[in-house]
Design an enzyme around this catalytic site. Structure first.
Site, PDB file in Angstrom:
ATOM      1  N   CYS A 128       0.871  -1.176   0.000  1.00  0.00           N
ATOM      2  CA  CYS A 128       0.000   0.000   0.000  1.00  0.00           C
ATOM      3  C   CYS A 128       0.908   1.227   0.000  1.00  0.00           C
ATOM      4  O   CYS A 128       1.685   1.431   0.932  1.00  0.00           O
ATOM      5  CB  CYS A 128      -0.881  -0.029   1.250  1.00  0.00           C
ATOM      6  SG  CYS A 128      -1.910   1.426   1.440  1.00  0.00           S
ATOM      7  N   CYS A 139     -11.494  14.128   4.533  1.00  0.00           N
ATOM      8  CA  CYS A 139     -12.338  13.044   5.042  1.00  0.00           C
ATOM      9  C   CYS A 139     -12.233  13.023   6.573  1.00  0.00           C
ATOM     10  O   CYS A 139     -11.121  13.009   7.120  1.00  0.00           O
ATOM     11  CB  CYS A 139     -11.902  11.715   4.449  1.00  0.00           C
ATOM     12  SG  CYS A 139     -11.873  11.752   2.641  1.00  0.00           S
ATOM     13  N   GLY A 188      -2.866  10.497   0.625  1.00  0.00           N
ATOM     14  CA  GLY A 188      -3.076  11.274  -0.591  1.00  0.00           C
ATOM     15  C   GLY A 188      -4.215  10.773  -1.449  1.00  0.00           C
ATOM     16  O   GLY A 188      -4.709   9.665  -1.282  1.00  0.00           O
ATOM     17  N   GLU A 189      -4.631  11.641  -2.358  1.00  0.00           N
ATOM     18  CA  GLU A 189      -5.662  11.289  -3.343  1.00  0.00           C
ATOM     19  C   GLU A 189      -4.936  11.036  -4.670  1.00  0.00           C
ATOM     20  O   GLU A 189      -4.484  11.981  -5.331  1.00  0.00           O
ATOM     21  CB  GLU A 189      -6.679  12.445  -3.446  1.00  0.00           C
ATOM     22  CG  GLU A 189      -7.565  12.407  -4.666  1.00  0.00           C
ATOM     23  CD  GLU A 189      -8.287  11.084  -4.893  1.00  0.00           C
ATOM     24  OE1 GLU A 189      -9.078  10.670  -4.044  1.00  0.00           O
ATOM     25  OE2 GLU A 189      -8.044  10.457  -5.957  1.00  0.00           O
ATOM     26  N   SER A 220      -7.246   3.792  -5.488  1.00  0.00           N
ATOM     27  CA  SER A 220      -8.455   4.123  -4.735  1.00  0.00           C
ATOM     28  C   SER A 220      -8.660   5.636  -4.711  1.00  0.00           C
ATOM     29  O   SER A 220      -7.747   6.381  -4.361  1.00  0.00           O
ATOM     30  CB  SER A 220      -8.299   3.602  -3.308  1.00  0.00           C
ATOM     31  OG  SER A 220      -9.365   4.063  -2.519  1.00  0.00           O
ATOM     32  N   SER A 243     -13.834   5.111  -2.828  1.00  0.00           N
ATOM     33  CA  SER A 243     -14.143   5.137  -1.401  1.00  0.00           C
ATOM     34  C   SER A 243     -15.497   5.831  -1.241  1.00  0.00           C
ATOM     35  O   SER A 243     -15.625   7.025  -1.478  1.00  0.00           O
ATOM     36  CB  SER A 243     -13.039   5.905  -0.660  1.00  0.00           C
ATOM     37  OG  SER A 243     -13.371   5.972   0.696  1.00  0.00           O
ATOM     38  N   LEU A 244     -16.499   5.063  -0.845  1.00  0.00           N
ATOM     39  CA  LEU A 244     -17.868   5.593  -0.820  1.00  0.00           C
ATOM     40  C   LEU A 244     -18.250   6.056   0.593  1.00  0.00           C
ATOM     41  O   LEU A 244     -18.669   7.175   0.797  1.00  0.00           O
ATOM     42  CB  LEU A 244     -18.829   4.514  -1.332  1.00  0.00           C
ATOM     43  CG  LEU A 244     -20.140   4.996  -1.921  1.00  0.00           C
ATOM     44  CD1 LEU A 244     -19.944   6.033  -3.008  1.00  0.00           C
ATOM     45  CD2 LEU A 244     -20.933   3.798  -2.476  1.00  0.00           C
ATOM     46  N   ASN A 323     -10.106   1.484  11.566  1.00  0.00           N
ATOM     47  CA  ASN A 323      -9.049   1.381  12.567  1.00  0.00           C
ATOM     48  C   ASN A 323      -9.190   2.552  13.532  1.00  0.00           C
ATOM     49  O   ASN A 323      -9.030   3.695  13.126  1.00  0.00           O
ATOM     50  CB  ASN A 323      -7.667   1.470  11.892  1.00  0.00           C
ATOM     51  CG  ASN A 323      -7.050   0.104  11.714  1.00  0.00           C
ATOM     52  OD1 ASN A 323      -7.660  -0.917  11.998  1.00  0.00           O
ATOM     53  ND2 ASN A 323      -5.837   0.083  11.220  1.00  0.00           N
TER      54      ASN A 323
HETATM   55  S1  SF4 Z   1      -8.690  10.988   0.256  1.00  0.00           S
HETATM   56 FE1  SF4 Z   1      -7.818   9.304   1.459  1.00  0.00          FE
HETATM   57  S2  SF4 Z   1      -5.919  10.170   2.355  1.00  0.00           S
HETATM   58 FE2  SF4 Z   1      -7.160  11.903   1.623  1.00  0.00          FE
HETATM   59  S3  SF4 Z   1      -8.323  12.588   3.424  1.00  0.00           S
HETATM   60 FE3  SF4 Z   1      -9.644  11.123   2.288  1.00  0.00          FE
HETATM   61  S4  SF4 Z   1      -9.246   9.102   3.188  1.00  0.00           S
HETATM   62 FE4  SF4 Z   1      -7.581  10.499   3.821  1.00  0.00          FE
END
Ligand code: SF4
Length: 385
Positions: A128, A139, A188-189, A220, A243-244, A323
């Site tokens: 990962c 988020c 990161g995105e 992702s 990621s929903l 987590n």
């Molecule tokens: S996109 Fe991924 S790394 Fe960025 S804030 Fe959202 S969950 Fe965290």
């Protein structure tokens, strides 16, 4: 000192000019494709085959020090030391979990945190990796969000993460005994750093290098709609996961504020376009982090199933146990709740899997390590991914 190098990149159908710009003293060679390395050595007056040799040393043998590339003439190695670099990331700390998961906190040459996790499994290993240091998205269940965006990583920094993890797990240059899967689910995105990400993936896919093909890679995203559409047009694209985290805009706006920019219907419409590019045995993945009492009710499971069925996308759902991290207002859903949620989705025809939590004893959820470190050092309060 700023060095600019221009050569040709033959990796695409059209040859485009390559521009490498480094703000420090060296050109980073780990993010260069084989043709780019050939161009690079030619600018030094060396024959093309030296570039191929260099590529094999860096990418197949995973050597990170020019002195170790003893099949190159000493003069060339000295020159490379002067103008180029192969190892810009440094491992600052490393943790190994009881379940064999290894977690690395690395630092870039400009002292920014990069996190990578190596997860050994029976039939394959998964690495990962991070695509950015920090993250610009907000988020609310993610520790990395607390860092903000420090900067996007270069292709070389992405490749180095994989090399460092493989060298540590198996020894320098040793062929991994199992297949290696890559997931861009660290900090990161990734779709906000798509060019460097794709460049790194192309370097790693080279059969004369690490030979990790796009079919082994999953990216992702939190839902950057224009980039999903762009990725759909890319022939050598990796798999895509979304990621929903919520079945409604109301809740998703709260958990993932990027949803205000691209709400669920718009996101799923882009997924529908992406679906047309899926291979026969490929599915889009929807990730759903399970937060106790927030998004894990029976009603929300039905809502999610109805949403996905309405858009009728060839997909699967990964339920991800959250987590827990102290500063965050969320707790993980109980095993029973996760199981019930899964059963409801399956009863409505949704392929559903539960991801086994790994490395909890070493804070192996992405973004936890750097954010914890900074929390300790700079009294920032963190959150959890
Ligand atoms: S996109 Fe991924 S790394 Fe960025 S804030 Fe959202 S969950 Fe965290």
């Amino acid at each position: 000192m700023k060095i600019t190098y221009e050569g040709e990149d033959h990796s695409g159908s059209a040859h485009r000019m390559l521009r490498l710009t480094r703000m420090d003293k060296a050109v980073q060679l780990t993010g260069l494709s084989q043709p780019e390395l050939v161009s690079f050595v030619e600018t030094l007056g060396e024959p093309a085959y030296r570039g191929r040799q260099l590529f094999g040393a860096l990418q197949h043998r995973r050597l990170r020090n020019f002195d170790e590339i003893t099949d190159l003439p000493k003069g060339l190695r000295t020159r490379l030391h002067e103008i180029a670099g192969a190892a810009t990331l440094k491992v600052e700390s490393q943790y190994t979990s009881d379940d064999g998961t290894r977690r690395y906190l690395m630092k870039t040459h400009d002292n920014l945190p990069v996190e990578t996790v190596f997860i050994p499994e029976e039939r394959r290993d998964t690495i990962c990796f991070s695509s950015q240091s920090g993250c610009p998205l907000q988020c609310t269940f993610c520790l990395t969000a607390q860092l903000g965006l420090l900067r996007s990583l270069t292709a070389g920094e992405i490749v180095e993460q994989i090399q460092i993890a493989l060298n540590d797990a198996y020894g320098i240059g040793v062929k991994p005994p199992r297949g290696t899967n890559l997931v861009a689910m660290g900090a990161g995105e990734p779709l906000l750093n798509l060019d460097e990400l794709m460049k790194a993936l192309r370097v790693m896919a080279d059969p004369q290098g690490m030979h990790i093909v796009p079919n082994r890679v999953t990216v992702s995203t939190a839902g950057i709609v224009p980039r999903i559409l762009e990725l759909a047009k890319t022939s050598d694209r990796p798999h895509l996961a979304i990621s929903l985290a919520a079945p409604s805009d109301e809740l998703r706006n709260e958990l993932m504020p990027i949803n205000k920019r691209w709400p669920i219907d718009e996101l799923l419409s882009a997924c529908k376009v992406f679906e047309k590019t899926l291979k026969p045995n490929e599915r889009l993945t929807f990730e759903y982090v399970m937060l106790d009492g927030v998004n894990d009710s029976d009603e929300q499971a039905r809502q999610l199933a109805n949403l996905l069925n309405r858009h009728n996308i060839k997909s699967k759902v990964n339920l991800i146990p959250h987590n827990p991290a102290d500063p965050l207002p969320y707790r993980p859903s109980s095993e029973e709740t996760v199981e019930r949620f899964k059963n409801i989705l399956e009863s409505k025809g949704i392929h559903t899997y539960v991801r086994r939590p790994r490395g909890r004893d070493i804070f192996a959820a992405c973004g936890q390590l750097a954010a914890r470190q900074i929390t300790r050092n700079e009294t920032l309060v963190g959150a959890l991914n």
